[in-house]
Design a protein around this motif. Structure first.
Motif, mmCIF file in Angstrom:
data_model
loop_
_atom_site.group_PDB
_atom_site.id
_atom_site.type_symbol
_atom_site.label_atom_id
_atom_site.label_comp_id
_atom_site.label_asym_id
_atom_site.label_seq_id
_atom_site.Cartn_x
_atom_site.Cartn_y
_atom_site.Cartn_z
ATOM 1 N N TYR A 77 0.450 -1.347 0.182
ATOM 2 C CA TYR A 77 0.133 -0.399 0.013
ATOM 3 C C TYR A 77 0.997 1.205 0.406
ATOM 4 N N GLY A 78 0.748 2.145 -0.507
ATOM 5 C CA GLY A 78 1.847 3.290 -1.275
ATOM 6 C C GLY A 78 1.036 4.282 -0.625
ATOM 7 N N GLU A 79 -0.691 4.612 -0.575
ATOM 8 C CA GLU A 79 -1.164 6.499 -0.245
ATOM 9 C C GLU A 79 -1.050 6.698 1.609
ATOM 10 N N ARG A 80 -1.533 7.367 2.234
ATOM 11 C CA ARG A 80 -1.440 7.924 3.073
ATOM 12 C C ARG A 80 -1.433 7.363 3.974
ATOM 13 N N VAL A 81 -1.055 7.374 5.605
ATOM 14 C CA VAL A 81 -1.699 6.914 6.506
ATOM 15 C C VAL A 81 -2.035 7.892 7.829
ATOM 16 N N THR A 82 -3.085 7.163 8.477
ATOM 17 C CA THR A 82 -3.373 8.531 9.646
ATOM 18 C C THR A 82 -2.994 8.180 11.102
ATOM 19 N N LEU A 83 -1.624 8.317 12.074
ATOM 20 C CA LEU A 83 -1.212 8.127 13.109
ATOM 21 C C LEU A 83 -2.304 8.526 14.433
ATOM 22 N N TYR A 84 -2.884 7.905 15.046
ATOM 23 C CA TYR A 84 -4.197 8.343 16.598
ATOM 24 C C TYR A 84 -3.212 8.737 17.751
ATOM 25 N N PHE A 85 -2.578 9.266 18.060
ATOM 26 C CA PHE A 85 -1.161 9.124 19.337
ATOM 27 C C PHE A 85 -2.109 9.293 20.927
ATOM 28 N N GLY A 86 -2.361 8.019 21.286
ATOM 29 C CA GLY A 86 -3.104 7.713 22.554
ATOM 30 C C GLY A 86 -2.064 7.343 23.697
ATOM 31 N N THR A 87 -3.039 7.357 24.933
ATOM 32 C CA THR A 87 -1.643 7.581 26.351
ATOM 33 C C THR A 87 -0.667 6.534 26.135
ATOM 34 N N ASN A 88 -1.517 5.799 25.577
ATOM 35 C CA ASN A 88 -0.635 4.622 25.752
ATOM 36 C C ASN A 88 -0.785 3.830 25.043
ATOM 37 N N LYS A 89 -1.542 3.977 23.797
ATOM 38 C CA LYS A 89 -1.568 3.220 22.507
ATOM 39 C C LYS A 89 -1.460 3.868 21.387
ATOM 40 N N LEU A 90 -1.016 3.583 19.617
ATOM 41 C CA LEU A 90 -0.758 4.264 18.939
ATOM 42 C C LEU A 90 -1.703 3.520 17.812
ATOM 43 N N SER A 123 -3.945 4.126 11.012
ATOM 44 C CA SER A 123 -5.469 3.947 10.426
ATOM 45 C C SER A 123 -5.302 3.882 8.858
ATOM 46 N N PHE A 124 -5.444 2.815 7.313
ATOM 47 C CA PHE A 124 -5.635 3.092 6.087
ATOM 48 C C PHE A 124 -5.839 2.312 5.869
ATOM 49 N N LYS A 125 -5.970 2.420 4.404
ATOM 50 C CA LYS A 125 -7.313 1.558 3.436
ATOM 51 C C LYS A 125 -8.939 0.958 4.483
ATOM 52 N N ASN A 126 -9.223 0.172 4.858
ATOM 53 C CA ASN A 126 -9.975 0.099 5.614
ATOM 54 C C ASN A 126 -9.513 -0.881 6.837
ATOM 55 N N ILE A 127 -8.400 -0.641 7.281
ATOM 56 C CA ILE A 127 -7.803 -1.281 8.621
ATOM 57 C C ILE A 127 -7.894 -0.191 9.657
ATOM 58 N N SER A 128 -8.075 -0.668 10.506
ATOM 59 C CA SER A 128 -7.394 -0.396 11.858
ATOM 60 C C SER A 128 -6.035 -0.853 12.468
ATOM 61 N N PHE A 129 -5.431 -0.322 12.615
ATOM 62 C CA PHE A 129 -3.866 -1.483 13.273
ATOM 63 C C PHE A 129 -3.493 -0.584 14.400
ATOM 64 N N GLN A 130 -3.434 -0.938 16.243
ATOM 65 C CA GLN A 130 -3.531 -1.151 16.972
ATOM 66 C C GLN A 130 -2.713 -1.289 17.599
#
Lengths: 380, 380
Positions: free
Chosen positions: B212-225, B228-235
């Motif tokens: 996958y070569g498009e953009r990914v979105t990073l959500y910084f939580g207090t103890n989690k990262l 998010s990309f395509k139809n996928i949430s990877f935490q």
């Protein structure tokens, strides 16, 4: 000793020599490769408890500045020659008892062992060998060796039996739960033999013969078999003892004959066996991955399994032909069936059944004289 | 639940879900995949102690005849979908608490688990995520993650540190004996963060992002990262504790700069390291596979090793450029150098030295803002 040679030639021969090299050995010198340069040829030898391999190199790239002999540490020597990417390699013994490997701007010094400590290997050459096609020998090995026993409980069953019956070489392998048999024609005048070759030796021989497709020469010794081809002598010890008589195992009549497209059958069996109960702890290998085959109405064949822990699986198959008096359900190891099916080059294979608890055999229309037999398990 | 879907789409998503599936778990339900079909979408979730993955499928091949949810045994479900070669797959829950998989003439029934027992996974979505190119994130991970510690002695070093310093994302990994650092520009207005991501999570994220070569979105939580990309949430969970300040480790001046063709250097080091002493039992990882690099007369560089048990090796290399005040000999782990060199895409790399027992760094002309640092061992 001081020689130079093309790296590619040296490496090709070392890959053959590797087949006889033990990982470790009670005799440390056997972890080495014996090298012996005469005025014209380079001999290399490896040996372990089962196999001895010798190659004789007189490639035109070989230049022997000084004859001599040594024993070099096998694994690291092969690793270095593999990693080098120069065209030429120069090998020489230096005063301080090391073998120097020179290649382009690289120089490697390996501590060597004393060649007088290397055991003398007797290769059983004699005047009356058997000559056969390499492809025939490779076929015989590939189609039988997988059915040998892995357990050492009956050591004789860990080998493939080769027997001359009136000009027919009969190769047989069995682990008591299945049997593979291939028959090929040989020189009808050739003397009798009845030997059993360790399965590991045949595995290594297959790798050593590799792509070679010309003729190989077999020398039958009292407790050794020497296979000679190209510039290679490959000798294996034989297994002691009498191979059991398997001729009565194969049923004479098969009232039920089912023909399948081989690939379709393999794929269906592989899928169903994903759910078949695994019981690796058991003593009887045959209980591993048991599936059922049933003839249903409308001439449909069902392959199925039941696994109390995970679930059930079934696949329906339409045979390419069916010749059956009665419905039948038969249970057997899916692994045995898949391994047997993979030994055939035929597109269409036949399953020949004679009863739910009687051995069944597999044949292929394009695999003459190859019989695979599987013993069912009682599903009652 | 009763759905049908193209096998290829289901399998592609299951391969992503596999990244979060534990081999075994103290909570048996986590060895399952949670499936939840709404009127329009199919959600699948996996979770282990480090990683949680969710995919949302609304592919046009997906037909949801009846919404519902279940938890299916993960490994065997994925194995079956992999082995099936039909185009369509139908999945439905039958009365007797099994998931039925139908594909062509095959039917598989898997025992399922109760979805109410599956733990609720919180994904840390919020309004201010960081958006970056997938290729940039993949580069950052590939160029640093190999330098993390494998030992759990200092748990914080088993992760890659990501820090925002005034619009620059600084990624750092070190196992105390080497250090990798990559700097990339991000949104200069983005809020501060300073997190350490477990190396295994990044390994799995790389496999999940794959081509996958498009953009990914990073959500910084207090103890989690959450990535998010395509139809996928990877935490992934984050490592506790403060990452050490590594800024003073990198020397400011390098009186010796050697430039090499990267592939030539890698090959020479690989060959020489075949003979470097192995000491896997040692506590200090850095003593593994030690080689020496020396500047000789005529601007030749020698890579060498001495192994009392096997022999010696040396390779001469001609650097593409050399800027050196004095001769120097420096010793270090060949594995560290090879892994560092492999992180560069550059054809030419520079080794920047500041003393025989001072850290040296590697840079590449085409790898902007990538620094690989290796701590030498004292060869006295």
């Amino acid at each position: 000793m001081n020689i130079s040679i093309d790296r590619e030639i040296l490496l090709e021969n070392l890959n053959t020599i590797a087949r006889g090299l033990p990982v470790r050995s009670p005799m440390p010198i056997l972890t080495g490769i014996k090298m012996y340069a005469t005025d014209t040829d380079l001999y290399m030898t490896s040996s372990n408890s089962d196999i001895s391999v010798e190659v004789v190199i007189n490639d035109q790239s070989l230049v022997i500045q000084q004859p001599g002999q040594t024993v070099v540490p096998g694994k690291v020597f092969i690793d270095i020659i593999r990693k080098i990417n120069s065209k030429k390699i120069n090998l020489y013994l230096s005063d301080d008892k090391v073998l120097v490997i020179k290649a382009d701007r690289g120089e490697y010094k390996l501590q060597i062992m004393d060649p007088v400590d290397y055991p003398k290997i007797d290769f059983v050459l004699h005047e009356n060998p058997l000559v056969i096609d390499a492809d025939v020998l490779k076929g015989v090995i590939r189609e039988t060796v997988f059915a040998t026993a892995t357990s050492e409980k009956k050591p004789i069953l860990t080998g493939v039996n080769l027997k001359n019956v009136g000009g027919k070489l009969i190769a047989t392998a069995t682990d008591s739960f299945r049997l593979s048999q291939k028959v090929v024609a040989i020189d009808p005048e050739y003397k009798d033999f009845n030997i059993t070759v360790p399965n590991k030796s045949f595995d290594e021989l297959l790798k050593a013969i590799d792509q070679y497709g010309e003729r190989v020469t077999l020398y039958f010794g009292t407790n050794k078999l020497l296979v000679s081809f190209k510039n290679i002598s490959f000798q294996t010890r034989l297994l002691d003892g009498n191979y059991p008589d398997t001729s009565r195992l194969i049923p004479a009549e098969f009232p039920i004959v089912l023909k399948f497209n081989k690939d379709e059958l393999v794929e269906a069996v592989e899928r169903v066996s994903l759910l078949s109960p695994r019981d690796k702890a058991t003593d009887r290998e045959i209980t591993y991955s048991i599936i059922k085959l049933s003839i249903k109405k409308d001439r449909i064949i069902e392959i199925s399994t039941t696994n109390a822990a995970v679930g059930d699986a079934k696949e329906e198959l339409i045979p390419t032909s069916i010749d059956s008096a009665n419905p039948i359900t038969i249970g057997f190891s899916s692994r045995y069936l898949i391994e047997a099916l993979r030994s055939f080059i035929s597109t269409e294979v036949s399953l020949n059944l004679s009863g739910a608890i009687r051995p069944f055999i597999i044949r292929g229309d394009r695999d003459a004289n190859l019989t695979q037999l599987i013993l069912p398990v009682n599903m009652e």
